[in-house]
Design an enzyme around this catalytic site. Sequence first.
Site, PDB file in Angstrom:
ATOM      1  N   ASN A   8      99.789  42.866  -0.159  1.00 37.81           N
ATOM      2  CA  ASN A   8      98.665  42.801  -1.086  1.00 37.81           C
ATOM      3  C   ASN A   8      98.169  41.352  -1.121  1.00 37.81           C
ATOM      4  O   ASN A   8      98.755  40.494  -1.784  1.00 37.81           O
ATOM      5  CB  ASN A   8      99.151  43.251  -2.472  1.00 37.81           C
ATOM      6  CG  ASN A   8      98.040  43.274  -3.496  1.00 37.81           C
ATOM      7  OD1 ASN A   8      96.913  42.872  -3.218  1.00 37.81           O
ATOM      8  ND2 ASN A   8      98.364  43.722  -4.690  1.00 37.81           N
ATOM      9  N   ARG A  89      96.929  46.645   1.181  1.00 35.34           N
ATOM     10  CA  ARG A  89      96.131  47.136   0.063  1.00 35.34           C
ATOM     11  C   ARG A  89      94.741  46.521   0.184  1.00 35.34           C
ATOM     12  O   ARG A  89      94.603  45.298   0.270  1.00 35.34           O
ATOM     13  CB  ARG A  89      96.770  46.691  -1.257  1.00 35.34           C
ATOM     14  CG  ARG A  89      95.913  47.069  -2.427  1.00 35.34           C
ATOM     15  CD  ARG A  89      96.476  46.503  -3.698  1.00 35.34           C
ATOM     16  NE  ARG A  89      95.643  46.923  -4.805  1.00 35.34           N
ATOM     17  CZ  ARG A  89      95.411  46.168  -5.861  1.00 35.34           C
ATOM     18  NH1 ARG A  89      95.944  44.975  -5.957  1.00 35.34           N
ATOM     19  NH2 ARG A  89      94.662  46.614  -6.822  1.00 35.34           N
ATOM     20  N   HIS A 178      92.523  51.020  -8.775  1.00 37.41           N
ATOM     21  CA  HIS A 178      93.893  51.467  -9.094  1.00 37.41           C
ATOM     22  C   HIS A 178      94.193  52.868  -8.544  1.00 37.41           C
ATOM     23  O   HIS A 178      95.102  53.545  -9.026  1.00 37.41           O
ATOM     24  CB  HIS A 178      94.137  51.534 -10.625  1.00 37.41           C
ATOM     25  CG  HIS A 178      94.186  50.215 -11.300  1.00 37.41           C
ATOM     26  ND1 HIS A 178      93.770  50.046 -12.599  1.00 37.41           N
ATOM     27  CD2 HIS A 178      94.626  49.008 -10.887  1.00 37.41           C
ATOM     28  CE1 HIS A 178      93.925  48.784 -12.959  1.00 37.41           C
ATOM     29  NE2 HIS A 178      94.447  48.141 -11.929  1.00 37.41           N
ATOM     30  N   ARG A 239      89.507  40.944 -18.860  1.00 35.48           N
ATOM     31  CA  ARG A 239      88.191  41.568 -18.598  1.00 35.48           C
ATOM     32  C   ARG A 239      87.681  42.272 -19.846  1.00 35.48           C
ATOM     33  O   ARG A 239      88.447  42.879 -20.594  1.00 35.48           O
ATOM     34  CB  ARG A 239      88.293  42.595 -17.475  1.00 35.48           C
ATOM     35  CG  ARG A 239      88.607  42.015 -16.121  1.00 35.48           C
ATOM     36  CD  ARG A 239      88.414  43.061 -15.041  1.00 35.48           C
ATOM     37  NE  ARG A 239      88.931  42.614 -13.755  1.00 35.48           N
ATOM     38  CZ  ARG A 239      89.967  43.162 -13.141  1.00 35.48           C
ATOM     39  NH1 ARG A 239      90.607  44.191 -13.669  1.00 35.48           N
ATOM     40  NH2 ARG A 239      90.362  42.685 -11.984  1.00 35.48           N
ATOM     41  N   GLU A 383     102.879  51.294  -6.233  1.00 34.77           N
ATOM     42  CA  GLU A 383     101.793  51.266  -5.257  1.00 34.77           C
ATOM     43  C   GLU A 383     102.297  50.854  -3.881  1.00 34.77           C
ATOM     44  O   GLU A 383     101.829  51.342  -2.864  1.00 34.77           O
ATOM     45  CB  GLU A 383     100.701  50.290  -5.724  1.00 34.77           C
ATOM     46  CG  GLU A 383      99.964  50.801  -6.952  1.00 34.77           C
ATOM     47  CD  GLU A 383      99.272  49.691  -7.732  1.00 34.77           C
ATOM     48  OE1 GLU A 383      99.975  48.934  -8.433  1.00 34.77           O
ATOM     49  OE2 GLU A 383      98.042  49.585  -7.645  1.00 34.77           O
TER      50      GLU A 383
END
Length: 406
Positions: A8, A89, A178, A239, A383
């Site tokens: 990632n 990813r 996601h 965020r 993940e």
Amino acid sequence: MSKTLSVNAGSSSLKWQLFEMPEEKMLAKGIFERIGLEGSKSLVSFEGEKHEREIEIIDHRQSVLLLMDELIHFHLIQDFREITGIGHRVVAGGEYFKESVVLTKENLKNLKSISYLAPLHNPANILGIEAFQRLLPEALSVAVFDTAFHTTMPEEAFRYPIPTRYYEDFEVRKYGAHGTSHKYVAAEAAKVLGKPLEEINLITAHIGNGASVTAIEKGKSVDTSMGFTPLAGVMMGTRSGDMDASILPYLLKRDDSLENAQQLIDILNNESGILGVSELSSDMRDLEVAVSEGNEKAILAYKMFVNRLKKYIAEYFGILNGADALVFTAGIGENDTDVRRDIIKGLSWFGMELVPELNVRGANGIISTPDSKVKVLVIPTNEELMIARDVENFREAWFKQILEKG
Ligand code: ADP
């Protein structure tokens, strides 16, 4: 048996996990932090031990070389060639990439051509991909997209009610994110519930520093809270989540320190959410300490955070016309018993009630009462394993093809 890396690559970091496949055994994991900045370092952990060292890392290419050095140094591999697959990813796959792909020249070219959809993320992902391809040209290189799981959303969910030409000419639509996590926890939840995924409806809440909620009908994403970019949806660590777009030109006019819209978008991505409201921290653990001390801004941030999650979850009960279960995952979803309690308390009307003794940190499985019409589950996300599995699937398909050809 083969070793697969799950990678990632972010703008200034590169996270990795090494798996033995198909056994799905995680052998080691690590992160290179502050790539290209001062104070860069490498963290490696395996067999319960953590190793940290400060080291100058100029760019992603060098971090990939350093990663291979670390693997040799810690005897995780003897030779580079032991790494037979690398899963990357990738944040945005646009409308083009509906599932994971082998990174052929053609696919990589197409991936580069959609970088404008995620200008902060995709270029870093591509740097990581190219660095590995140069160093390990024989290894199977696969891209796994954060957006792929959401490409099943119907048009009424992914379109914005703005002039059609903005979708047709500029691809302005909801892509979500996601996806790998939502897909993984949905499949795991079905196992826990003992029902086929294709026969149930789920609402999955990935609540970490970034957070999103997804409505999953019979195994398919039909709506999700993140939008054109991950900025939309629920309130997050830094965020803002959803807000009225007319605030942007208004602030650009009123706040003399703002020079352009991008600066404001950066503020909405990096200085808003829990951090912006609490003026303390983006981290839920820090926030909850401040809440327990009676800090008013922290209390407000916490209430807003829970409220916005409740709104999305309730909305998705409507989109799905009822769900079999609500699934919590990621840093906050897996560990924060207060957030889970407060969300469920406010949604008890939908037929959910927690067993307090089951609602513990690090819970794994059902945490609701047997009478709850809608079950509540905690499923730790993974993940990286999903990425390694996708690489393995391509390898198996490839072997099968060779065998069939004789
Ligand atoms: P990301 O991968 O998006 O960076 P994570 O999934 O690691 O984020 O989640 C980070 C968030 O999880 C932080 O807000 C952190 O405070 C929170 N978190 C982690 N452990 C706990 C805990 N034990 N209790 C409450 N919150 C926690």
